[in-house]
Design a protein around this motif. Structure first.
Motif, mmCIF file in Angstrom:
data_model
loop_
_atom_site.group_PDB
_atom_site.id
_atom_site.type_symbol
_atom_site.label_atom_id
_atom_site.label_comp_id
_atom_site.label_asym_id
_atom_site.label_seq_id
_atom_site.Cartn_x
_atom_site.Cartn_y
_atom_site.Cartn_z
ATOM 1 N N SER A 99 0.848 -1.187 0.000
ATOM 2 C CA SER A 99 0.000 0.000 0.000
ATOM 3 C C SER A 99 0.886 1.240 0.000
ATOM 4 O O SER A 99 1.718 1.421 0.905
ATOM 5 N N GLU A 100 0.708 2.078 -0.993
ATOM 6 C CA GLU A 100 1.538 3.273 -1.119
ATOM 7 C C GLU A 100 1.132 4.368 -0.126
ATOM 8 O O GLU A 100 1.865 5.334 0.068
ATOM 9 N N HIS A 101 -0.035 4.233 0.483
ATOM 10 C CA HIS A 101 -0.575 5.293 1.331
ATOM 11 C C HIS A 101 -0.338 5.058 2.817
ATOM 12 O O HIS A 101 -0.791 5.857 3.641
ATOM 13 N N THR A 102 0.340 3.976 3.164
ATOM 14 C CA THR A 102 0.652 3.707 4.560
ATOM 15 C C THR A 102 2.157 3.475 4.704
ATOM 16 O O THR A 102 2.862 3.255 3.718
ATOM 17 N N THR A 103 2.642 3.529 5.928
ATOM 18 C CA THR A 103 4.076 3.366 6.157
ATOM 19 C C THR A 103 4.502 1.920 5.957
ATOM 20 O O THR A 103 3.672 1.000 5.907
ATOM 21 N N VAL A 104 5.804 1.731 5.863
ATOM 22 C CA VAL A 104 6.376 0.394 5.767
ATOM 23 C C VAL A 104 5.947 -0.452 6.972
ATOM 24 O O VAL A 104 5.562 -1.616 6.830
ATOM 25 N N LEU A 105 6.012 0.131 8.168
ATOM 26 C CA LEU A 105 5.609 -0.593 9.381
ATOM 27 C C LEU A 105 4.157 -1.046 9.287
ATOM 28 O O LEU A 105 3.835 -2.204 9.601
ATOM 29 N N GLU A 106 3.283 -0.169 8.830
ATOM 30 C CA GLU A 106 1.865 -0.514 8.727
ATOM 31 C C GLU A 106 1.631 -1.584 7.665
ATOM 32 O O GLU A 106 0.768 -2.458 7.826
ATOM 33 N N ASN A 107 2.381 -1.529 6.558
ATOM 34 C CA ASN A 107 2.274 -2.567 5.533
ATOM 35 C C ASN A 107 2.591 -3.941 6.112
ATOM 36 O O ASN A 107 1.896 -4.917 5.840
ATOM 37 N N VAL A 108 3.646 -4.003 6.904
ATOM 38 C CA VAL A 108 4.038 -5.287 7.488
ATOM 39 C C VAL A 108 3.045 -5.719 8.560
ATOM 40 O O VAL A 108 2.650 -6.886 8.624
ATOM 41 N N ALA A 109 2.610 -4.779 9.385
ATOM 42 C CA ALA A 109 1.647 -5.098 10.445
ATOM 43 C C ALA A 109 0.341 -5.626 9.869
ATOM 44 O O ALA A 109 -0.337 -6.449 10.503
ATOM 45 N N ASP A 110 -0.010 -5.192 8.663
ATOM 46 C CA ASP A 110 -1.243 -5.669 8.031
ATOM 47 C C ASP A 110 -1.215 -7.174 7.786
ATOM 48 O O ASP A 110 -2.265 -7.798 7.635
ATOM 49 N N GLY A 111 -0.017 -7.746 7.762
ATOM 50 C CA GLY A 111 0.086 -9.196 7.609
ATOM 51 C C GLY A 111 -0.464 -9.962 8.796
ATOM 52 O O GLY A 111 -0.644 -11.183 8.727
ATOM 53 N N LEU A 112 -0.768 -9.255 9.889
ATOM 54 C CA LEU A 112 -1.296 -9.884 11.104
ATOM 55 C C LEU A 112 -2.763 -9.550 11.354
ATOM 56 O O LEU A 112 -3.311 -9.930 12.391
ATOM 57 N N LEU A 113 -3.386 -8.852 10.421
ATOM 58 C CA LEU A 113 -4.753 -8.392 10.642
ATOM 59 C C LEU A 113 -5.731 -9.523 10.931
ATOM 60 O O LEU A 113 -6.676 -9.359 11.704
ATOM 61 N N TYR A 114 -5.526 -10.674 10.289
ATOM 62 C CA TYR A 114 -6.481 -11.762 10.435
ATOM 63 C C TYR A 114 -6.033 -12.806 11.459
ATOM 64 O O TYR A 114 -6.631 -13.858 11.578
ATOM 65 N N GLY A 115 -4.989 -12.477 12.213
ATOM 66 C CA GLY A 115 -4.480 -13.430 13.196
ATOM 67 C C GLY A 115 -4.951 -13.175 14.614
ATOM 68 O O GLY A 115 -4.592 -13.919 15.530
ATOM 69 N N GLY A 116 -5.736 -12.114 14.812
ATOM 70 C CA GLY A 116 -6.279 -11.854 16.134
ATOM 71 C C GLY A 116 -5.392 -11.028 17.047
ATOM 72 O O GLY A 116 -5.764 -10.742 18.184
ATOM 73 N N GLN A 152 10.830 -5.172 -1.928
ATOM 74 C CA GLN A 152 10.686 -6.626 -1.829
ATOM 75 C C GLN A 152 11.016 -7.106 -0.425
ATOM 76 O O GLN A 152 10.393 -8.047 0.084
ATOM 77 N N ARG A 153 11.952 -6.468 0.241
ATOM 78 C CA ARG A 153 12.250 -6.824 1.633
ATOM 79 C C ARG A 153 11.050 -6.551 2.546
ATOM 80 O O ARG A 153 10.773 -7.319 3.461
ATOM 81 N N VAL A 154 10.354 -5.456 2.267
ATOM 82 C CA VAL A 154 9.139 -5.173 3.037
ATOM 83 C C VAL A 154 8.102 -6.277 2.807
ATOM 84 O O VAL A 154 7.461 -6.752 3.744
ATOM 85 N N ALA A 155 7.939 -6.680 1.546
ATOM 86 C CA ALA A 155 6.986 -7.743 1.228
ATOM 87 C C ALA A 155 7.360 -9.047 1.932
ATOM 88 O O ALA A 155 6.492 -9.793 2.406
ATOM 89 N N ILE A 156 8.653 -9.323 2.004
ATOM 90 C CA ILE A 156 9.112 -10.534 2.692
ATOM 91 C C ILE A 156 8.854 -10.413 4.195
ATOM 92 O O ILE A 156 8.415 -11.371 4.842
ATOM 93 N N ALA A 157 9.103 -9.236 4.766
ATOM 94 C CA ALA A 157 8.817 -9.026 6.188
ATOM 95 C C ALA A 157 7.339 -9.255 6.472
ATOM 96 O O ALA A 157 6.971 -9.881 7.478
ATOM 97 N N ARG A 158 6.478 -8.772 5.594
ATOM 98 C CA ARG A 158 5.034 -8.975 5.763
ATOM 99 C C ARG A 158 4.685 -10.461 5.696
ATOM 100 O O ARG A 158 3.808 -10.939 6.418
ATOM 101 N N ALA A 159 5.382 -11.203 4.843
ATOM 102 C CA ALA A 159 5.105 -12.631 4.705
ATOM 103 C C ALA A 159 5.527 -13.425 5.931
ATOM 104 O O ALA A 159 4.887 -14.417 6.280
ATOM 105 N N VAL A 160 6.609 -13.019 6.589
ATOM 106 C CA VAL A 160 7.130 -13.816 7.707
ATOM 107 C C VAL A 160 6.654 -13.318 9.062
ATOM 108 O O VAL A 160 6.854 -13.998 10.069
ATOM 109 N N VAL A 161 6.004 -12.148 9.117
ATOM 110 C CA VAL A 161 5.665 -11.549 10.413
ATOM 111 C C VAL A 161 4.729 -12.436 11.228
ATOM 112 O O VAL A 161 4.787 -12.451 12.458
ATOM 113 N N GLY A 162 3.880 -13.191 10.559
ATOM 114 C CA GLY A 162 2.956 -14.072 11.270
ATOM 115 C C GLY A 162 3.530 -15.426 11.613
ATOM 116 O O GLY A 162 2.819 -16.293 12.122
ATOM 117 N N ARG A 163 4.827 -15.610 11.344
ATOM 118 C CA ARG A 163 5.513 -16.886 11.592
ATOM 119 C C ARG A 163 4.734 -18.054 10.981
ATOM 120 O O ARG A 163 4.367 -19.011 11.661
#
Length: 234
Positions: A99-116, A152-163
């Motif tokens: 998402s171009e409209h949010t920060t890198v941190l928020e992009n990665v944190a979004d990877g946890l939105l559905y994990g509770g 791409q590193r941000v995308a990878i961080a988003r992929a692994v953030v939920g372990r």
């Protein structure tokens, strides 16, 4: 390395249409254990994309069994399947999809939105994931301020953030120059050394050769598995 199987395919087929039918996958069987780094390599039209959709639970097989982290995909409702996907699979695509409209941190944190996880936990874990991929100092940037390799590193961080049990990387260096792509492959190796299970889909035999295990796909079949050859030599 753990002997726990995180992915099992048993005689999986995928057929589209009927006049005449298109056989995208033909009796595919293989297992991936926790902690493996595996590449699936093959030319365009070999069945890689269909296999990616099956592995990512984005599509269901016509026949055969798929188990993700011990769960039989065929036995799950769409809702439970979506929950399994959110919990057990991290996706990395060559287009980044940030998402171009949010920060890198928020992009990665979004990877946890559905994990509770709550907002504070999401942000803390996102910050940790950014440190893992070497972007701890870019958390407050927006993606438009980053290079392709950093995105791409941000995308990878988003992929692994939920372990997740599995990280699926679809042509992760496809939009990058060779030097940046090499750095991304090195990062995937580092994450794998830290315990992440990674399956990389690629058409590039050179990239595949850099992974400990290689599955070669042709005409919807697995025609070579380097792990099988290794076992024969034991």
């Amino acid at each position: 390395m753990s002997e726990r199987n995180v992915l099992e395919l048993d005689r999986v087929t995928k057929t589209y249409g009927s006049q005449p039918p298109v056989h995208a996958l033909r009796g595919v069987s293989f297992t991936v254990r926790s902690g493996e780094l595996v590449s699936i390599v093959g030319p365009s039209g070999s069945g890689k994309s269909t296999l990616l959709h099956i592995l990512g639970t984005l599509d269901r097989p016509s026949e055969g069994t798929v188990r993700i982290d011990g769960e039989d995909v065929a036995a799950l409702t769409d809702r439970r399947l979506a929950a399994l996907r959110a919990r057990s699979i991290g996706f990395v695509f060559q287009q980044f999809f940030l998402s171009e409209h949010t920060t890198v941190l928020e992009n990665v944190a979004d990877g946890l939105l559905y994990g509770g996880a709550g907002r504070t936990e999401r942000r803390e874990r996102a910050a940790e994931a950014l440190v893992r991929v070497g972007l701890g100092d870019r958390a407050d940037f927006r993606p438009g301020k980053l290079s392709g390799g950093q995105r791409q590193r941000v995308a990878i961080a988003r992929a692994v953030v939920g372990r997740p049990a599995i990280v699926l990387a679809d042509e992760p260096t496809g939009n990058l120059d060779s030097r940046t792509g090499a750095a991304i492959i090195e990062l995937l190796h580092e994450l794998n050394a830290g315990g992440a299970t990674i399956i990389m889909i690629t058409h590039d035999g050179g990239l595949a050769a850099q992974t400990p295990r290689r599955l070669q796909v042709l005409d919807g079949r697995i025609v070579a598995d380097s792990a099988a050859r290794s076992m024969e030599g034991v």
